[in-house]
Enzyme design. Structure first.
Site, PDB file in Angstrom:
ATOM      1  N   GLU A  25       2.726 -15.519   1.985  1.00 28.11           N
ATOM      2  CA  GLU A  25       2.923 -15.209   0.563  1.00 28.11           C
ATOM      3  C   GLU A  25       3.340 -13.767   0.361  1.00 28.11           C
ATOM      4  O   GLU A  25       4.151 -13.470  -0.523  1.00 28.11           O
ATOM      5  CB  GLU A  25       1.638 -15.501  -0.220  1.00 28.11           C
ATOM      6  CG  GLU A  25       1.788 -15.458  -1.732  1.00 28.11           C
ATOM      7  CD  GLU A  25       1.672 -14.059  -2.322  1.00 28.11           C
ATOM      8  OE1 GLU A  25       2.106 -13.868  -3.483  1.00 28.11           O
ATOM      9  OE2 GLU A  25       1.145 -13.155  -1.639  1.00 28.11           O
ATOM     10  N   GLU A  26       2.819 -12.856   1.170  1.00 28.79           N
ATOM     11  CA  GLU A  26       3.084 -11.431   0.960  1.00 28.79           C
ATOM     12  C   GLU A  26       4.543 -11.057   1.224  1.00 28.79           C
ATOM     13  O   GLU A  26       4.983  -9.978   0.815  1.00 28.79           O
ATOM     14  CB  GLU A  26       2.164 -10.580   1.839  1.00 28.79           C
ATOM     15  CG  GLU A  26       0.686 -10.637   1.457  1.00 28.79           C
ATOM     16  CD  GLU A  26       0.373 -10.045   0.091  1.00 28.79           C
ATOM     17  OE1 GLU A  26       1.293  -9.538  -0.574  1.00 28.79           O
ATOM     18  OE2 GLU A  26      -0.801 -10.090  -0.318  1.00 28.79           O
ATOM     19  N   ASP A  51      -6.880  -9.385  -1.772  1.00 30.68           N
ATOM     20  CA  ASP A  51      -5.675 -10.179  -1.985  1.00 30.68           C
ATOM     21  C   ASP A  51      -5.214 -10.689  -0.622  1.00 30.68           C
ATOM     22  O   ASP A  51      -4.690  -9.908   0.166  1.00 30.68           O
ATOM     23  CB  ASP A  51      -4.615  -9.301  -2.654  1.00 30.68           C
ATOM     24  CG  ASP A  51      -3.245  -9.920  -2.727  1.00 30.68           C
ATOM     25  OD1 ASP A  51      -3.141 -11.138  -2.549  1.00 30.68           O
ATOM     26  OD2 ASP A  51      -2.276  -9.169  -2.961  1.00 30.68           O
TER      27      ASP A  51
END
Length: 369
Positions: A222-223, A188
């Protein structure tokens, strides 16, 4: 038009990406790697001030463009404090459990030097603490970084050039097995980035024509929830996000085929765009399943929250132990890449989406009883 994915290229890119540390806030090198690869594939990458990437592959029309987005940043940690014993207290970058941090090998990107180390529970020696090792609570206050350098005091650690706020990158520990399984941290979303590059490579190799421009986006935060908030332009009508699914009890995701997300914690994805993905899977003989994610958000959420009026959907490769020590099978990666390429060349069905605002003529219908 059927576009064939080069699986060897996809896996080669994934290995290259996994070799580059890129926790949120420390993404410059992976951005440069992706930019070089996009240029090699014939696209012209454009970078924002902080490094989010846009590479537009021209189609027959600019208005009503499509975006395909993945993120280059990963989970990680920062130095919260330098302890009296010379070790480091951490805070996580992104949302992940300290349970998966225990035992991890790390790189500390110090203010004045780079060092190696290991994340350990506060009570790490079984010969000293016996059953107290198992009784220690799980959480970031209960772990510390042992630095692989001579330091037993806070002063010695400071002299190494390590300071509060320095980035700590977690080793991937990747392993690609002959049976197709891949074990690694940070699949991810480095697997998603590799999928995007593989889809671009396939489209370029085939000389594929697309009905509208395709904006290939690579985000850098994004994280931590920022994601695609500032890289979506006004020409984009729909956005397909590539990220990980979650193969776990109570979920319908799989490590094989494509997992199409129907909703996450921010609500349902666009009905028409999601249905289109299902139809493309059927037309191209791509195995798929649907899933709903309860504790999950992606680049799609950040784009909508930033005020972009676009249709969004999420296509995923199901990973086991997401945000932990993850596992996936290459079948899912290739399947998602096939779907992404098929989406890029598919015909536009909602013509009015080319305009930001228009009348009710041509507006979509939903089934009613």
């Amino acid at each position: 038009m059927h576009v064939t994915i080069d699986e060897a290229y996809l896996l080669e890119q994934l290995k290259a990406l996994l070799a580059i540390d890129s926790p949120t806030g420390y993404t410059d090198e992976v951005v440069l790697h992706c930019s070089r690869e996009l240029e090699r594939l014939g696209l012209r990458p454009e970078l924002t001030r902080r490094g989010a990437i846009r590479a537009v592959r021209q189609g027959s029309r600019r208005a009503g463009a499509r975006a395909i987005v993945s993120h280059v940043d990963t989970l990680g940690a920062q130095v919260k404090a330098i302890k009296e014993n010379g070790r480091l207290e951490l805070v996580p970058i992104g949302h992940w459990s300290a349970r998966f941090a225990e035992g991890a090998r790390v790189t500390i990107y110090g203010t004045q030097g780079i060092h190696r180390g290991t994340i350990l529970p506060l009570k790490a020696s079984g010969h000293t603490f016996n059953d107290e090792v198992d009784a220690l609570p799980v959480g970031w206050p209960y772990v510390e970084v042992r630095i692989d350098a001579i330091t037993r005091t806070a002063e010695q650690t400071l002299k190494l050039g390590i300071e509060v706020g320095d980035i700590v990158a977690i080793d991937t520990g990747w392993e690609f097995l002959d049976n197709g399984f891949i074990n690694s941290r940070h699949l991810d979303d480095k697997a998603g980035v590799a999928i995007s590059l593989a889809a671009i490579e396939a489209l370029e190799r085939a000389g594929a024509h697309t009905p509208v421009d395709t904006h290939w986006l690579f985000t850098i935060a994004e994280e931590v929830g920022v994601g695609a908030s500032s890289i979506v332009t006004a020409d984009i009508a729909s956005m397909l996000t590539i990220d990980n699914g979650t193969t776990a009890p109570g979920q319908n995701s799989s490590e094989f085929g494509v997992t199409i997300a129907m909703a996450d914690q921010t609500g349902p994805f666009d009905f028409h765009l999601t249905r289109k993905l299902v139809e493309l899977c059927k037309e191209n003989d791509i195995s798929y399943q649907k899933d709903v994610f309860r504790y999950y958000r992606s680049d799609s959420a950040s784009a909508l929250e930033a005020g972009h009026d676009i249709r969004t959907a999420l296509v995923t490769f199901g990973v086991d132990a997401s945000h932990g020590y993850e596992r996936i099978h290459k079948h899912a990666l290739t399947s998602v890449a096939q779907l992404v390429a098929a989406f890029a060349v598919s015909q536009v069905k909602i013509g009015r989406d080319a305009n930001e605002i228009s009348g009710p003529e041509g507006f979509t219908h939903l089934p009613q009883r």
